[in-house]
Each structure stands twice: as structure tokens, then as C-alpha cells.
Scaffold this motif. Sequence first.
Motif, PDB file in Angstrom:
ATOM      1  N   ARG A 173       0.826  -1.202   0.000  1.00  0.00           N
ATOM      2  CA  ARG A 173       0.000   0.000   0.000  1.00  0.00           C
ATOM      3  C   ARG A 173       0.869   1.265   0.000  1.00  0.00           C
ATOM      4  O   ARG A 173       0.585   2.228  -0.732  1.00  0.00           O
TER       5      ARG A 173
ATOM      6  N   ASP B 132      -7.045  -2.591  -0.182  1.00  0.00           N
ATOM      7  CA  ASP B 132      -7.505  -2.227   1.155  1.00  0.00           C
ATOM      8  C   ASP B 132      -8.782  -1.378   1.035  1.00  0.00           C
ATOM      9  O   ASP B 132      -8.809  -0.428   0.237  1.00  0.00           O
ATOM     10  N   PRO B 133      -9.846  -1.690   1.784  1.00  0.00           N
ATOM     11  CA  PRO B 133     -11.102  -0.937   1.648  1.00  0.00           C
ATOM     12  C   PRO B 133     -10.947   0.565   1.836  1.00  0.00           C
ATOM     13  O   PRO B 133     -11.532   1.352   1.079  1.00  0.00           O
ATOM     14  N   ASP B 134     -10.166   0.983   2.820  1.00  0.00           N
ATOM     15  CA  ASP B 134      -9.963   2.417   3.031  1.00  0.00           C
ATOM     16  C   ASP B 134      -9.232   3.052   1.855  1.00  0.00           C
ATOM     17  O   ASP B 134      -9.578   4.145   1.396  1.00  0.00           O
ATOM     18  N   GLU B 135      -8.232   2.358   1.374  1.00  0.00           N
ATOM     19  CA  GLU B 135      -7.464   2.866   0.241  1.00  0.00           C
ATOM     20  C   GLU B 135      -8.352   2.986  -0.996  1.00  0.00           C
ATOM     21  O   GLU B 135      -8.322   3.998  -1.707  1.00  0.00           O
TER      22      GLU B 135
ATOM     23  N   SER C  88     -11.545   3.367  -1.056  1.00  0.00           N
ATOM     24  CA  SER C  88     -12.548   4.406  -0.832  1.00  0.00           C
ATOM     25  C   SER C  88     -12.000   5.783  -1.175  1.00  0.00           C
ATOM     26  O   SER C  88     -12.645   6.567  -1.882  1.00  0.00           O
ATOM     27  N   TRP C  89     -10.787   6.105  -0.697  1.00  0.00           N
ATOM     28  CA  TRP C  89     -10.278   7.451  -0.986  1.00  0.00           C
ATOM     29  C   TRP C  89      -9.818   7.588  -2.433  1.00  0.00           C
ATOM     30  O   TRP C  89      -9.902   8.664  -3.020  1.00  0.00           O
TER      31      TRP C  89
END
Length: 310
Positions: A159, A234-237, A239-240
Motif C-alpha cells: 500500500r 484495502d477498503p480504506d485505500e 474508498s479514498w
Amino acid sequence: MSGNTITKLDGLTYTPSRAARELGLKRREFDLAVNLGRIRTVPDEGGGGRRVAHAEIERLRSEDGFPEALLERVRSVSTGEAAGLMGVTGDRFTRLARVGLVVPVAFYLNRYRTLVWLYLADEIRHFAADEQNAPLLKGRSLPEGVRAQLEGGLDLRARNWRGRHLGFLLRRAEDPWQRAGALAALLDPVQIAEIVKDPYERAHVNRFRPGPPTHGTPGSPAAQLAERIMTADDPDEISWLRADLAQALDEARAHRPAPRPAPRAERPAELGHVHPAEHLAAPRHAHARTNAPEPERPRGLLGWLRRRSS
């Protein structure tokens, strides 16, 4: 050297391969130096990608310690070498990298098909020299917070590499469509289709969507690994990245609409217009023939308009 010669040299530019040779760099080192902003490039006026101006080559050559100093600024090292520079074991260095305290700059698949991460030697030395990092480098164990993250399976190397690589891509982007393409480079096609619903806009974004760094022939294990590392998981990655792509798309639309085919009503061939080449193909003495039969009246909409105006 005459003034005319200096003027010609000032306007001279080199391809990346030639510039790398002029600076004594391998192509991988040159590309990394460009990504890091160590070497400035200019657009190719012929549309062939980026080039390096002669003046930039001379600027780098005139720096103190050239070429060794430039080579050292772009030197990348593997885990073992990085651990040696930091004065820790390879296992401890890997743990520091997994929690994101040091960030990879590149990777490759070795002959045993093992993923090898590379780090900037310059950054490793700076990390080791910072007194605030002493608790991470000395002592029998890492701080409790770091140990808890590692026990939870945290591994931020891929990441963090993507984040760094995105920075490289955005630095080279020259307009909003290219920035949108850079962001799309880290998303899979399904994610892109959900954000960029218009097929013509999606095709335009994909035109500027860089592929993974070259690692082996297409379909090879190395190429598959590069594609997997390049794609956010990664879900957060994700999303942004989706949010940033949507914003970049709005900016791109305002800057310049994506190209699309002309509406059917604007296509002159469908209204019976004769292609200009047909006029050019006609004999030059055709108008002098007085006994030629009168041509048949055009049919359809164009014929009706002509009869109406006569």
C-alpha cells in the motif's frame, strides 16, 4: 564556443535512454531519478513522451561530486542491505517496513519467484541518524504498539509503495485527464466503471491510465505480480481513491470534455453530400461538354431542398 552553437545546444533535448547514458546512469536509475524529481524533464514537442534538456544535463554534471553524488541519491537497496545501513537485523528491518516506518521505492521478482522490496539508501541513512528513531533500532524488542500491529498481521509495504508510485504519476500529469488516469491506475476496471459511467469518458481516462512498472513479459508471473501490487486492495485505500477519481473527473470535464463521435445530424455524408475527392476526380473538360444529358435530379432531402430553391 560561438553564440550560435550555445543557442543550438540550449534548444537540444535528449531521449531518456540517451540522457541516461550522458549521465552515466542505468535506465532503472534514470527512471527513479526522474520520479524522485532529481532530473527534470520536458514534453516532447512531437508527442513522443518526455525528454531531457541539454541544459539539465549540464546542470547535473556541474554539481559537486558528480556522478557519484547523483548515483548515491538514487541508489536503492534490498532488505539485507538496508538493514546493514540501519544497523539492525534483517528481521527487525522487515518489521519496521511492514508497519510503514520505511517505505519501498521499487520491487521485483527474483529468480526464485520471491518478491524483493527495494528502499532508497539515502532515506534509510536519514532514518537511522534520527535520534527519535533510536527506540526502534535499539533494545531487545520493538515498542508495544508496533508489536501489536505486527501481531495483527499488518503489512503496509504494498500500500505504501502504491501511495509513493501515485505521487510519481501525479507529478508527471499535465492536465486533469492525466491526473484522473493516474488515480485510475491503482483501481481495477470494475471500480473505474462504477465511477466513470460514460463509455467515452472511461475510454479517455483509460488512455491516460499507466500500466504497472515493467516486470517481465505480459502474462508472466512477474507481470501478474506487478499488476496485483499495482491494484489497491484495502477498503480504506479503495474508498479514498474512488473519491479522488470522482473529483478529478469533475475537474477534467470542466477543463475539456472527453472526445466523442459527432452527432449523426452533423455527418454530411448522410445528407447526400458528394465527397470532395469526387469533384477532384472529375475530368477538367467536363463542363465544356454541351451535348451531355442532363443529370438526374438528386433524390431525398437534399434534392427536395434544391428543387425548392430553384
